[in-house]
Write an enzyme that holds these catalytic residues in place. Structure first.
Site, PDB file in Angstrom:
ATOM      1  N   GLU A 280       0.812  -1.187  -0.057  1.00 12.79           N
ATOM      2  CA  GLU A 280      -0.008   0.199  -0.080  1.00 12.79           C
ATOM      3  C   GLU A 280       0.826   1.207   0.020  1.00 12.79           C
ATOM      4  O   GLU A 280       0.410   2.218  -0.733  1.00 12.79           O
ATOM      5  CB  GLU A 280      -0.934   0.077   0.955  1.00 12.79           C
ATOM      6  CG  GLU A 280      -2.043   0.998   0.932  1.00 12.79           C
ATOM      7  CD  GLU A 280      -3.295   0.572   2.217  1.00 12.79           C
ATOM      8  OE1 GLU A 280      -3.387  -0.461   2.455  1.00 12.79           O
ATOM      9  OE2 GLU A 280      -3.739   1.490   2.509  1.00 12.79           O
ATOM     10  N   GLU A 283       2.071   1.931  -3.392  1.00 10.06           N
ATOM     11  CA  GLU A 283       1.291   2.205  -4.332  1.00 10.06           C
ATOM     12  C   GLU A 283       0.894   3.611  -4.178  1.00 10.06           C
ATOM     13  O   GLU A 283       0.680   4.483  -4.871  1.00 10.06           O
ATOM     14  CB  GLU A 283      -0.217   1.539  -3.868  1.00 10.06           C
ATOM     15  CG  GLU A 283      -1.210   1.913  -4.907  1.00 10.06           C
ATOM     16  CD  GLU A 283      -2.501   0.970  -4.366  1.00 10.06           C
ATOM     17  OE1 GLU A 283      -2.447   0.352  -3.181  1.00 10.06           O
ATOM     18  OE2 GLU A 283      -3.398   0.793  -5.063  1.00 10.06           O
ATOM     19  N   CYS A 302      -8.447  -2.042   3.707  1.00 10.73           N
ATOM     20  CA  CYS A 302      -8.431  -3.349   4.477  1.00 10.73           C
ATOM     21  C   CYS A 302      -9.652  -3.571   5.309  1.00 10.73           C
ATOM     22  O   CYS A 302     -10.002  -4.699   5.628  1.00 10.73           O
ATOM     23  CB  CYS A 302      -7.242  -3.168   5.395  1.00 10.73           C
ATOM     24  SG  CYS A 302      -7.253  -1.506   6.213  1.00 10.73           S
ATOM     25  N   SER A 322      -7.307   2.019  -2.277  1.00 11.57           N
ATOM     26  CA  SER A 322      -6.149   1.319  -2.785  1.00 11.57           C
ATOM     27  C   SER A 322      -6.379  -0.274  -3.198  1.00 11.57           C
ATOM     28  O   SER A 322      -7.542  -0.754  -2.885  1.00 11.57           O
ATOM     29  CB  SER A 322      -5.118   0.923  -1.443  1.00 11.57           C
ATOM     30  OG  SER A 322      -4.478  -0.208  -1.452  1.00 11.57           O
ATOM     31  N   LYS A 361     -15.799  -9.467   7.649  1.00 15.74           N
ATOM     32  CA  LYS A 361     -14.831 -10.355   7.068  1.00 15.74           C
ATOM     33  C   LYS A 361     -15.455 -11.608   6.442  1.00 15.74           C
ATOM     34  O   LYS A 361     -14.872 -12.305   5.785  1.00 15.74           O
ATOM     35  CB  LYS A 361     -14.064 -10.815   8.259  1.00 15.74           C
ATOM     36  CG  LYS A 361     -12.845  -9.574   8.426  1.00 15.74           C
ATOM     37  CD  LYS A 361     -11.673  -9.311   7.395  1.00 15.74           C
ATOM     38  CE  LYS A 361     -11.220  -7.990   7.311  1.00 15.74           C
ATOM     39  NZ  LYS A 361     -10.162  -7.693   6.207  1.00 15.74           N
ATOM     40  N   GLU A 364     -16.460 -10.718   3.173  1.00 18.77           N
ATOM     41  CA  GLU A 364     -15.415 -10.514   2.495  1.00 18.77           C
ATOM     42  C   GLU A 364     -14.705 -11.761   1.882  1.00 18.77           C
ATOM     43  O   GLU A 364     -14.564 -11.939   0.581  1.00 18.77           O
ATOM     44  CB  GLU A 364     -14.106  -9.765   3.212  1.00 18.77           C
ATOM     45  CG  GLU A 364     -12.961  -9.463   2.200  1.00 18.77           C
ATOM     46  CD  GLU A 364     -11.799  -8.889   3.086  1.00 18.77           C
ATOM     47  OE1 GLU A 364     -11.535  -9.516   4.093  1.00 18.77           O
ATOM     48  OE2 GLU A 364     -11.477  -7.963   2.505  1.00 18.77           O
ATOM     49  N   GLU A 369     -14.417 -12.773  -6.151  1.00 19.22           N
ATOM     50  CA  GLU A 369     -13.048 -12.567  -6.678  1.00 19.22           C
ATOM     51  C   GLU A 369     -11.825 -13.151  -5.637  1.00 19.22           C
ATOM     52  O   GLU A 369     -10.768 -13.405  -5.907  1.00 19.22           O
ATOM     53  CB  GLU A 369     -12.725 -11.133  -6.934  1.00 19.22           C
ATOM     54  CG  GLU A 369     -13.088 -10.188  -5.596  1.00 19.22           C
ATOM     55  CD  GLU A 369     -14.267  -9.898  -5.221  1.00 19.22           C
ATOM     56  OE1 GLU A 369     -15.188 -10.484  -5.778  1.00 19.22           O
ATOM     57  OE2 GLU A 369     -14.257  -8.402  -4.883  1.00 19.22           O
ATOM     58  N   CYS A 513     -11.148  -1.852  14.000  1.00 22.21           N
ATOM     59  CA  CYS A 513     -11.293  -3.333  14.381  1.00 22.21           C
ATOM     60  C   CYS A 513     -11.338  -3.902  15.754  1.00 22.21           C
ATOM     61  O   CYS A 513     -12.246  -4.763  15.989  1.00 22.21           O
ATOM     62  CB  CYS A 513     -10.092  -4.313  13.696  1.00 22.21           C
ATOM     63  SG  CYS A 513      -9.859  -3.686  11.821  1.00 22.21           S
TER      64      CYS A 513
END
Lengths: 588, 169
Positions: A280, A283, A302, A322, A361, A364, A369, A513
């Site tokens: 990251e 990037e 994230c 990102s 999560k 996710e 993908e 989190c």
């Protein structure tokens, strides 16, 4: 002479010190008045009536809605009040699905515990409501309308804290119920699965989807090599499930517990958090030095609830995200698609379990993908709460456990990876890395030593924190937001041109989190502060506190990935974000 | 049958209504009232559109629309028949009138709107015309001192009007 700012509560004088309502004052006096609908971080609703008190010259009032006045004489424990509270509970229970023994909330339900505490032994009123269907449409959250007591906590947290408003009251009187628009399933609405509604629900009307049985099955299969990855925030909260005070942390016991449960390897998501930082930051610095501001500010990616939020509600900002996968998914991808754990033995199947503080999560991991040929990179996501359930199910005495270390190499992490678990942590980890990249080199060509380690300016618990940090002659403007309501304010400021940033960190849950919906409850601000402090404490104790100093991360680049942002890194560690359209997306 | 056709959604009309009222949250009920006056009910797509246009979560718009008995999320018939079942009407046998109307319009079970979309039959607690009890209203026109037979005749007349439309004005 002005009256002393004192209220008499059950004959005891209690000084008013900025309490917003009588309830806070009563609780300060050491009397735990029961409530369902009162949360200090939400608006006052006054619906559950459990906090009723008698005030001289006012009669019976709900203490949460009355501001304290000097000279008030308050009684909290008269026979009349006890009777009122018992009757309210009876009325709530009359329409409640009372299958307590098989309820997921059994032992953790506030309705159940108050019925016990207040001595409700009989329910005089008939029920007879037809059973309404459960909503199991999403990967993270189960909604059971039969357990709802209409306290409105979920409605307010979703509307006021997250600024989304997926749930609201519908219909009225005996038909009143909390539901999404048009009584749709959660899958069909803009729910981002943050689960904050679950976190505040006093009953089992909103619960975490229980995936423990799938893990037990894998653990019992000798052909399965079952590995766990543990998120940073889990280690500073699991203790609360076993009676420890918030902020207590013993990572070694968490590892030992997982080993006892039968996991073949226990690894650290903070390792892939380090990897995320490296990717990251590369990037980010790339976007920054390119001079092209079309993809700036860069948003962190994230938090899956945040990503879903941008996909559904703000597709105009998709290029800003990102492209890095989250640490959980980088971990899954590496383990599934590379020989990072060594060559697979013939005939064994690797089963990847994440231990996360988070309901989103679960969603996710279920995204298309992040699967190959129908097999998800991460097989099951368990929350901190579910891990505690498993530990209790087999009778492991948590406190008797020794401390055990994570397995290597994916169990090695720096302080940068650890602080991913709290608001400001990702920004700070990226700053530490960027500081090294941008720092002037010393005589021997090392850049690290000259660079800063701690960035206090991005720490704290304010909803939005702004900072300007000078690194090697470059000024980086940051915004750190936690809760989607705060994030939405940042997006608005950017869209209106009122603010310009280079890097924006967003975590959907209050506190980051550590305040995730998979964490033990209660999870209010005081608890969250202690968990964050514990994570910063762990960070401070690490020998290595910059992600790119992690020797196994370096080795991974040397042997497999090449350099940060390489084609291989993109294939394994990055993703692309697409506009999901209003209400609903490919993932749930 | 054009009456129940819901595919034609003129959002421009709704936008005009919202434009007249503004986007304040307190305008939601008056907006819903006007929209219902236009479409005779509150179609889901239009509630969603109102939600987006006003920046109010759809669950909240749905909550308001379902809270008030005046709003209907189901298409209503061309003729909305309300049988008063207040105390005065009730003791003067409003229920047999209600049953007769339901039978005449072919309503069974929980259905309140006839299959042809012509009639919606509801009860109402009191229309405030107790001196004329028992009363029914059809699209806000009051019919006094009803009997089951008289109600059937009125419905017959309405049905005939639909089959053989006559220029009334």
């Amino acid at each position: 002479m002005a009256m002393e700012p004192v209220v008499t509560i059950d004959g005891i004088s209690v000084r008013i010190e900025g309490e917003r309502n009588l309830l806070e004052l009563v609780r300060k006096a050491g009397i735990d008045l029961p409530t369902f609908c009162y949360h200090s971080e939400l608006s006052v609703y006054g619906a559950c009536r459990m906090c009723v008190v008698e005030v001289d010259r006012m009669g019976v009032v709900s203490s949460c809605t009355v501001p304290p006045q000097p000279g008030m004489v308050v009684r909290t424990n008269t026979e009349k009040l006890m009777e009122i509270r018992r009757t309210i509970l009876e009325l709530l229970l009359a329409r409640h699905d009372r299958e307590c023994t098989t309820c997921t909330k059994n032992g953790g339900c506030r309705l159940q515990s108050l019925a016990q505490r207040l001595g409700v032994r009989d329910i005089r009123f008939g029920g007879g409501d037809a059973k309404r269907p459960l909503d199991r449409s999403t990967a993270g959250i189960v909604r059971d309308p039969n357990k709802c007591i209409l306290c409105g906590d979920c409605v307010r947290v979703c509307g006021e804290v997250q600024g989304i408003g997926i749930l609201d009251f519908a219909f009225r009187g005996a038909n009143a119920a909390v539901m999404p628009a048009f009584n749709r399933e959660l899958r069909e609405v803009d729910c981002v699965q943050c689960g904050q509604c679950v976190s505040v629900c006093p009953t089992a009307a909103l619960t975490i989807k229980d995936d423990t049985s799938r893990v037990w099955k894998a653990l019992g299969n000798p052909k399965m090599k079952v590995i766990a990855q543990v998120a940073p925030a889990v280690r500073v909260a699991l203790g609360e499930e076993f009676g420890h005070a918030p902020g207590w942390a013993d990572t070694g016991k968490v590892v030992a517990a997982l080993k006892r449960l039968g996991f073949d390897m226990v690894l650290d998501t903070a390792f892939t958090a380090d990897l995320t930082v490296v990717e990251e930051t590369a990037e980010f610095v790339g976007r920054l030095v390119s001079g092209d501001r079309s993809r700036l500010p860069q948003f962190t990616s994230c938090c899956p609830a945040w990503v879903k939020y941008v996909e559904q509600r703000h597709p105009e900002f998709l290029p800003n995200l990102s492209t890095c996968r989250s640490p959980q998914q980088m971990f899954g991808s590496l383990v599934r698609n590379t020989p990072v754990l060594g060559e697979a033995e013939d005939g064994t199947d690797v089963f990847v379990v994440s231990i996360m503080p988070c309901t989103a999560k679960k969603s996710e991991a279920a995204r298309e993908e992040f699967s190959r040929d129908g097999r998800p990179d991460v097989d099951v996501v368990l929350t901190t709460h579910e891990l505690a359930m498993m530990i209790r199910q087999v009778g492991i005495d948590f406190d008797q456990l020794p401390s055990e270390p994570f397995d290597l190499p994916l169990g090695m992490a720096t302080g940068a990876g650890m602080i991913f678990g709290n608001t400001g942590g990702v920004a700070e980890a990226v700053l530490r890395a960027a500081a090294s990249l941008l720092a002037p080199a010393d005589a021997e060509g090392h850049r690290h030593e000259a660079a800063r380690l701690a960035f206090e300016e991005v720490r704290g618990m304010d909803g939005v924190r702004e900072a300007s940090v000078e690194l090697g002659g470059v000024t980086i403007r940051l915004a750190v937001a936690h809760s989607l309501g705060a994030a939405s304010a940042v997006l608005e400021a950017i869209a209106e041109g009122k603010a310009e940033y280079d890097l924006v960190e967003v975590m959907s849950c209050p506190g980051g989190c550590i305040g995730g919906a998979g964490q033990p409850v209660p999870s209010h601000i005081e608890v969250r502060k202690k968990r964050a402090k514990a994570l910063y404490g762990i960070d401070k104790m690490q020998m290595l506190r910059r992600a790119h100093d992690n020797p196994f991360v370096t080795a991974l680049y040397d042997r497999l990935l090449g350099e940060a942002g390489s084609e291989k890194a993109h294939e394994l560690l990055h993703t692309h974000h697409v506009h999901a359209g209003k209400a609903g997306s490919a993932c749930n | 049958m054009a009456l129940l056709e819901t595919t034609h959604r003129d959002f421009a009309n709704v936008s005009k209504i919202i434009g007249r009222h503004g986007k304040g949250q307190q305008e939601l009920v008056p907006i819903l009232q006007e929209v219902q006056a236009e479409y005779r009910y509150l179609p889901e797509e239009i509630l969603s559109h109102i939600s987006t246009a006003m920046g109010i979560p759809p669950a909240t718009v749905y909550g308001v629309a379902t809270f008030y008995a005046q709003f209907s999320l189901e298409p209503k018939g061309k003729y909305v028949i309300r049988v008063c079942d207040g105390t005065a009407c009730h003791v003067r046998h409003s229920m047999p009138i209600y049953e007769a109307i339901r039978k005449k319009t072919g309503l069974r079970g929980k259905r309140i709107t006839s299959a042809d979309g012509l009639f919606t039959v509801e009860t109402v607690a009191c229309v405030g015309a107790c001196g004329l009890a028992p009363v029914i209203t059809i699209n806000d026109e009051v019919y006094a001192q009803m009997t089951p037979e008289a109600a059937e005749m009125i419905i017959d007349a309405l049905m005939n009007r639909e089959v053989n439309p006559v220029e009334t004005h």
